[in-house]
Design an enzyme around this catalytic site. Structure first.
Site, PDB file in Angstrom:
ATOM      1  N   GLU A 170       0.832  -1.209   0.000  1.00 36.32           N
ATOM      2  CA  GLU A 170       0.000   0.000   0.000  1.00 36.32           C
ATOM      3  C   GLU A 170       0.863   1.252   0.000  1.00 36.32           C
ATOM      4  O   GLU A 170       2.017   1.230   0.379  1.00 36.32           O
ATOM      5  CB  GLU A 170      -0.945   0.015   1.215  1.00 36.32           C
ATOM      6  CG  GLU A 170      -0.354  -0.479   2.522  1.00 36.32           C
ATOM      7  CD  GLU A 170       0.768   0.351   3.074  1.00 36.32           C
ATOM      8  OE1 GLU A 170       0.718   1.594   2.972  1.00 36.32           O
ATOM      9  OE2 GLU A 170       1.727  -0.222   3.622  1.00 36.32           O
TER      10      GLU A 170
ATOM     11  N   GLU B 156       4.459  -0.619   1.999  1.00 36.27           N
ATOM     12  CA  GLU B 156       4.665  -0.855   0.571  1.00 36.27           C
ATOM     13  C   GLU B 156       4.528  -2.327   0.174  1.00 36.27           C
ATOM     14  O   GLU B 156       4.499  -2.647  -0.996  1.00 36.27           O
ATOM     15  CB  GLU B 156       6.050  -0.380   0.097  1.00 36.27           C
ATOM     16  CG  GLU B 156       6.352   1.070   0.318  1.00 36.27           C
ATOM     17  CD  GLU B 156       7.740   1.456  -0.174  1.00 36.27           C
ATOM     18  OE1 GLU B 156       8.456   0.600  -0.763  1.00 36.27           O
ATOM     19  OE2 GLU B 156       8.135   2.618   0.018  1.00 36.27           O
TER      20      GLU B 156
END
Length: 350
Positions: free
Chosen positions: A175, A318
């Site tokens: 994300e 991430e």
């Protein structure tokens, strides 16, 4: 629960017990004391149950990075400005972020999806499925509508469906969204029963004064919205983020397509918690990659019923921790395929 989410949930089948028994029998026949490879053995058996194959091919892997902005950044809850979200999306697409480096090392694809970035982005490798330009400020009202939350879930589900059809067997949750530890903490409080002091952490590295402010912002969001803990969609819509909702869809999609989903850190685990409440049958398809340093992550995983594979003191997000765990999945698959049995090696069994 919305009919569309209910239909997705109904596609998720129990793990294949016969394949798990076959995998366990194979593991027990290898030249080692039973269970001595710990979580590697557990991962091998889980992968068998997920895929329905005793020794599945897990070589096709992808980390799906969902990106979205957050209106709550207006409250000053992050050490970084909101414009970093679109800047980092372009960094992912050019291959320069940490998750890109680690994914290349793991032989995995990075798939970046704009589900709610507050900017106009264009890139040949960007999957543009924007629901809206960022959420509203959850400290003043609902972050998004119920319909928008469902639409974002559908984005994640559809991306997984396309990749699964093309042969991807393992997915990781990634994300990007400045401020997204704030809605993640709010989700944990609403669904896990924690206090703001237990759930709200430093995110990108805020100081003590801003941490107290962040806790108060979350308290205000909870009070203003009155999200119903018995209704995970209500919690997600009022307190969540578009990228979090997208990851809910990734998790549900992976389970519906009999694929393993490796959950990253705090934000990904907030999505996993919502997914588990929406469709409890998806939980056995999840593998927790690591324990984040972010406040509340241990409690988040315990609430879901997951145990992390590795402890690396990471807090980047991430999908970085999940991609690191890909190496352990490869190791588990190689043990199953390459290790000698007691019989083949002529070793006496205990």
């Amino acid at each position: 629960m919305a009919n569309e989410i209910r239909e997705i949930a109904e596609r998720i089948l129990p793990l294949d017990e016969e394949a798990m028994r076959a995998a366990q029998a194979r593991l027990d026949s290898l030249t080692k004391p039973p269970g001595s490879l710990g979580k590697l053995e557990a991962a091998a058996a889980q992968a068998a149950g997920v895929t329905g194959e005793a020794m599945p091919d897990l070589s096709r892997k992808a980390v799906i990075v969902m990106a979205g902005d957050h209106g709550v950044c207006e409250e000053g809850v992050s050490a970084f400005p909101a414009e970093v979200t679109p800047q980092m999306v372009l960094n992912f697409l050019s291959g320069g972020a940490a998750v890109n480096v680690l994914a290349r090392h793991a032989g995995a694809d990075v798939v970046c999806v704009d589900v709610g970035v507050n900017a106009d982005l264009s890139h040949p490798r960007l999957i543009s499925r924007k629901i809206r330009r960022g959420t509203a400020n959850m400290a003043r009202g609902p972050a998004m509508s119920r319909e928008e939350a469902i639409a974002a879930i559908r984005v994640g589900y559809d991306v997984v469906a396309e990749l699964a059809e093309a042969g991807t067997r393992v997915f990781a949750t990634g994300e990007m969204g400045i401020g997204n530890t704030t809605p993640s903490a709010a989700i944990l409080i609403a669904l896990g029963g924690l206090t703001p002091e237990q759930a709200v952490g430093r995110g990108t590295g805020i100081d003590d004064e801003r941490l107290l402010h962040k806790q108060r912002v979350v308290e205000r969001a909870l009070a203003v919205n009155g999200a119903d803990p018995a209704d995970p969609l209500d919690v997600l819509a009022k307190l969540g983020g578009l990228e979090i909702a997208g990851l809910v869809g990734v998790i549900l999609g992976a389970a519906a397509h009999r694929s393993l989903v490796v959950v990253d850190g705090f934000i990904s685990s907030a999505a996993a918690l919502v997914a588990a409440r929406l469709a409890p049958a998806c939980t056995p398809y999840m593998l927790a990659s690591h324990l984040s340093l972010e406040q509340g992550h241990r409690s988040m995983l315990e609430t879901i019923g997951l145990s992390p594979m590795i402890h690396m003191d990471m807090r980047l997000g991430e999908g970085t921790g999940a991609v690191l765990a890909f190496h352990f999945l490869d190791a588990a698959a190689n043990i199953m395929r390459e290790m000698a049995t007691f019989e083949s090696a002529g070793v006496s069994q205990g």
